[in-house]
Structure formats: structure tokens, C-alpha cells
Design a protein around this motif. Sequence first.
Motif, PDB file in Angstrom:
ATOM      1  N   ASP A   1      94.205  46.886 -60.352  1.00 59.02           N
ATOM      2  CA  ASP A   1      92.819  46.949 -59.872  1.00 59.02           C
ATOM      3  C   ASP A   1      92.810  47.610 -58.489  1.00 59.02           C
ATOM      4  O   ASP A   1      93.560  47.208 -57.597  1.00 59.02           O
ATOM      5  CB  ASP A   1      92.207  45.546 -59.777  1.00 59.02           C
ATOM      6  CG  ASP A   1      92.277  44.813 -61.103  1.00 59.02           C
ATOM      7  OD1 ASP A   1      92.224  45.488 -62.150  1.00 59.02           O
ATOM      8  OD2 ASP A   1      92.388  43.573 -61.090  1.00 59.02           O
TER       9      ASP A   1
ATOM     10  N   TYR B   1      77.767  43.208 -61.154  1.00 57.89           N
ATOM     11  CA  TYR B   1      79.212  43.431 -61.059  1.00 57.89           C
ATOM     12  C   TYR B   1      79.974  42.294 -61.726  1.00 57.89           C
ATOM     13  O   TYR B   1      79.685  41.111 -61.512  1.00 57.89           O
ATOM     14  CB  TYR B   1      79.622  43.544 -59.587  1.00 57.89           C
ATOM     15  CG  TYR B   1      81.118  43.590 -59.382  1.00 57.89           C
ATOM     16  CD1 TYR B   1      81.845  44.711 -59.761  1.00 57.89           C
ATOM     17  CD2 TYR B   1      81.795  42.512 -58.817  1.00 57.89           C
ATOM     18  CE1 TYR B   1      83.207  44.768 -59.571  1.00 57.89           C
ATOM     19  CE2 TYR B   1      83.160  42.565 -58.615  1.00 57.89           C
ATOM     20  CZ  TYR B   1      83.857  43.688 -58.999  1.00 57.89           C
ATOM     21  OH  TYR B   1      85.210  43.731 -58.808  1.00 57.89           O
ATOM     22  N   VAL B   2      80.940  42.660 -62.556  1.00 60.13           N
ATOM     23  CA  VAL B   2      81.822  41.709 -63.233  1.00 60.13           C
ATOM     24  C   VAL B   2      83.239  42.006 -62.784  1.00 60.13           C
ATOM     25  O   VAL B   2      83.702  43.158 -62.858  1.00 60.13           O
ATOM     26  CB  VAL B   2      81.709  41.826 -64.767  1.00 60.13           C
ATOM     27  CG1 VAL B   2      82.628  40.812 -65.446  1.00 60.13           C
ATOM     28  CG2 VAL B   2      80.273  41.622 -65.223  1.00 60.13           C
ATOM     29  N   THR B   3      83.940  40.993 -62.320  1.00 58.33           N
ATOM     30  CA  THR B   3      85.283  41.199 -61.796  1.00 58.33           C
ATOM     31  C   THR B   3      86.250  41.596 -62.923  1.00 58.33           C
ATOM     32  O   THR B   3      86.047  41.225 -64.083  1.00 58.33           O
ATOM     33  CB  THR B   3      85.777  39.914 -61.117  1.00 58.33           C
ATOM     34  OG1 THR B   3      85.818  38.862 -62.091  1.00 58.33           O
ATOM     35  CG2 THR B   3      84.855  39.514 -59.979  1.00 58.33           C
ATOM     36  N   PRO B   4      87.286  42.345 -62.612  1.00 56.79           N
ATOM     37  CA  PRO B   4      88.286  42.685 -63.649  1.00 56.79           C
ATOM     38  C   PRO B   4      88.962  41.466 -64.241  1.00 56.79           C
ATOM     39  O   PRO B   4      89.328  41.468 -65.422  1.00 56.79           O
ATOM     40  CB  PRO B   4      89.282  43.570 -62.892  1.00 56.79           C
ATOM     41  CG  PRO B   4      88.523  44.107 -61.733  1.00 56.79           C
ATOM     42  CD  PRO B   4      87.547  43.040 -61.344  1.00 56.79           C
ATOM     43  N   ASN B   5      89.139  40.399 -63.444  1.00 58.09           N
ATOM     44  CA  ASN B   5      89.739  39.176 -63.988  1.00 58.09           C
ATOM     45  C   ASN B   5      88.859  38.561 -65.073  1.00 58.09           C
ATOM     46  O   ASN B   5      89.359  38.093 -66.107  1.00 58.09           O
ATOM     47  CB  ASN B   5      89.959  38.162 -62.862  1.00 58.09           C
ATOM     48  CG  ASN B   5      91.060  38.586 -61.920  1.00 58.09           C
ATOM     49  OD1 ASN B   5      91.960  39.333 -62.295  1.00 58.09           O
ATOM     50  ND2 ASN B   5      90.993  38.134 -60.684  1.00 58.09           N
TER      51      ASN B   5
ATOM     52  N   THR C   1      86.740  40.191 -66.965  1.00 58.12           N
ATOM     53  CA  THR C   1      86.801  41.078 -68.132  1.00 58.12           C
ATOM     54  C   THR C   1      88.067  40.843 -68.939  1.00 58.12           C
ATOM     55  O   THR C   1      88.025  40.748 -70.177  1.00 58.12           O
ATOM     56  CB  THR C   1      86.731  42.541 -67.668  1.00 58.12           C
ATOM     57  OG1 THR C   1      85.544  42.730 -66.886  1.00 58.12           O
ATOM     58  CG2 THR C   1      86.693  43.472 -68.859  1.00 58.12           C
ATOM     59  N   ARG C   2      89.198  40.739 -68.250  1.00 55.28           N
ATOM     60  CA  ARG C   2      90.455  40.471 -68.964  1.00 55.28           C
ATOM     61  C   ARG C   2      90.447  39.101 -69.613  1.00 55.28           C
ATOM     62  O   ARG C   2      90.975  38.923 -70.727  1.00 55.28           O
ATOM     63  CB  ARG C   2      91.625  40.599 -67.988  1.00 55.28           C
ATOM     64  CG  ARG C   2      91.983  42.031 -67.631  1.00 55.28           C
ATOM     65  CD  ARG C   2      93.296  42.083 -66.886  1.00 55.28           C
ATOM     66  NE  ARG C   2      93.173  41.496 -65.563  1.00 55.28           N
ATOM     67  CZ  ARG C   2      92.930  42.191 -64.463  1.00 55.28           C
ATOM     68  NH1 ARG C   2      92.761  43.508 -64.533  1.00 55.28           N
ATOM     69  NH2 ARG C   2      92.849  41.604 -63.286  1.00 55.28           N
ATOM     70  N   SER C   3      89.845  38.112 -68.966  1.00 48.44           N
ATOM     71  CA  SER C   3      89.768  36.775 -69.546  1.00 48.44           C
ATOM     72  C   SER C   3      88.923  36.782 -70.820  1.00 48.44           C
ATOM     73  O   SER C   3      89.269  36.130 -71.813  1.00 48.44           O
ATOM     74  CB  SER C   3      89.186  35.800 -68.522  1.00 48.44           C
ATOM     75  OG  SER C   3      89.058  34.512 -69.066  1.00 48.44           O
ATOM     76  N   ALA C   4      87.810  37.539 -70.807  1.00 50.27           N
ATOM     77  CA  ALA C   4      86.965  37.619 -72.004  1.00 50.27           C
ATOM     78  C   ALA C   4      87.695  38.302 -73.154  1.00 50.27           C
ATOM     79  O   ALA C   4      87.600  37.866 -74.318  1.00 50.27           O
ATOM     80  CB  ALA C   4      85.675  38.362 -71.673  1.00 50.27           C
ATOM     81  N   GLU C   5      88.442  39.367 -72.848  1.00 51.61           N
ATOM     82  CA  GLU C   5      89.207  40.036 -73.901  1.00 51.61           C
ATOM     83  C   GLU C   5      90.304  39.130 -74.459  1.00 51.61           C
ATOM     84  O   GLU C   5      90.537  39.097 -75.671  1.00 51.61           O
ATOM     85  CB  GLU C   5      89.824  41.318 -73.339  1.00 51.61           C
ATOM     86  CG  GLU C   5      88.794  42.379 -72.974  1.00 51.61           C
ATOM     87  CD  GLU C   5      89.430  43.608 -72.375  1.00 51.61           C
ATOM     88  OE1 GLU C   5      90.671  43.582 -72.170  1.00 51.61           O
ATOM     89  OE2 GLU C   5      88.711  44.593 -72.105  1.00 51.61           O
TER      90      GLU C   5
END
Length: 288
Positions: free
Chosen positions: A52, A195-199, A201-205
Motif C-alpha cells: 500500500d 474512502y475504504v482502507t486497503p485492509n 478491502t482485503r478482509s472483505a475478499e
Amino acid sequence: FRHLMGDLSLLLPHHKKDVKLDTKNDRGCINEIAELKGCTSCLFFECRKHSDLYLWLGKCPSGPSFKFHVANVHTMAELKLTGNHLKGSRPVLSFDASFDAEPHLQLLKELLSQTFTTPKGHQKSKPFFDHVLSFTHLDGRVWFRNYQVVPPSDAKRRDLADMSLVEVGPRFCLNPVKAFAGSFGGKTLYENPAYVTPNATRSAEKRKRQDEYRTKLKTRKRCERHAAQHTLLRSKPSRTAQLGQPERPEAQRVRRRRRLLRAVGAWRGVEHRFFVEHCLVLRRCLPE
């Protein structure tokens, strides 16, 4: 990300690079570094988790400053575009009309203008313009592009309408996170609600992949339970065979035919048509 920083340093001949900075320390020391270098604007690249990238853009030492999340990074070495302009030439900055719509975009436009504009008469710059730096606000983000200004092939025609633009690179997208009143901190002037944090986004995936695996396990258990409830019952031998009495010729013929058909059907790779033809041949060859 160091390649992106190298590309931006080529576009800013008036820059002064400094060594790496430990992000665990207070960012206020950046103002001291800028003061020692004699700079009034600063670009600070902050990398998190080796994946990131955050970009801090601010005025030193009093502010204001912006924090961005950098995405869709494509360097000049990666793109290999046909555009090319002289190193150290002054750029023409291009902003779309949406930068004048909201107050925080107006502030961002002023910061970008003061940061990416090469001062006139700088010792490392060339006194002419041959490329355009484009800043476009779309979908709540700022898209950066660099184009070369190509004059017409005919030297006698110098009309602006005949000039064309060829992209050079690099490309990246800036997603605004927050705007601060001070330099790298202070009172929050603007915060991006989308804004959505990269963490996150990765948690949702990761959660989505876990749900797919759970569904797969449930399907497997349901198949095993169905197979246990519906077991195939094997046919029992005939009463005459149990008593040791000889079977009738018709029964022997049927059993022999079924055994041969099962042997042919167990052969892998046989096609349906080939299988049917051989069944007919075997049926004709069986003794009556």
C-alpha cells in the motif's frame, strides 16, 4: 514504488531528494528536512505492508497538506509509450472544471499547481514548454497523465489546432483520504466519506473466499449424507443357485450376456456409438 518516485523526480527538475525516513517517527521532522533543503513544498511517499502506497502533499512548514492513497501505478518503463519530451522542460498544468466545484478541490488544485510548476529561471530547468501534466477529477479520485506536445510536421504551420498530444507516462491515481490544516497533521479540513482502507478491502475478499469454502464443505457433506441414505442394494443370488441346482439355459445365457456387457462398459475411452455396435456384435455371437 521507488520507480514511480524516480519518474516523478524526472518531471520535477527543481526537486531535492532526501534519504529514507522511518515512518514510526513523528512526521513533523519532514518540515525540518524541507527547511534544511530550502524547499517550500514536499512530496512524502509512505509505504505500508510492502503493498500500500500513501502520498503526502503539503506546504512546509505551516501547511496545509493532503494525504492520498495511490493506486493504478504504471511507470514509464512499464508502459513503454511512444511519447518523449526533453528532460528539465517546464510543464503546462491542465485541470478539469470539476476542481472549481468544491472548496477542498480548489485547495487541492492550488497545492498541485505550486508543487508541480517548475519555477521560471531555475538552474536545472529549460526555458520552454513541451509537455502537459493533466489532472482529472473523476469518481472522487484524481487521475494523473503526462503528455508530450507534438507540433505539426509542416514547419510553416504553427497553429495550436494542428498540434497533437502523445502520452509519455507515468500513470497513477490519487484517492484523497484527508486534508489537514497543518503540515502533515493538525486540524482535519476534509475527510473522504467514500474512502475504504486497503485492509478492509482485503478482509472483505478473504471473507468472500471463506464463504465459498464453507459452501463447498456444506455441499460435500450433503452429498455424503445423500449417498449414505440411498445405498445401492446388491442383487441376491437365485434360490436355485443357493440350493446347488443347475440353472436353466435361459438364465445362464442372460447372466453371461450381462457379464460381457459389464466388461465392455468398464473399458475407458470407448465412445457411445462404438459401445453400442460392439454390444450388438456380442449379442449375435452369444450362443442361443
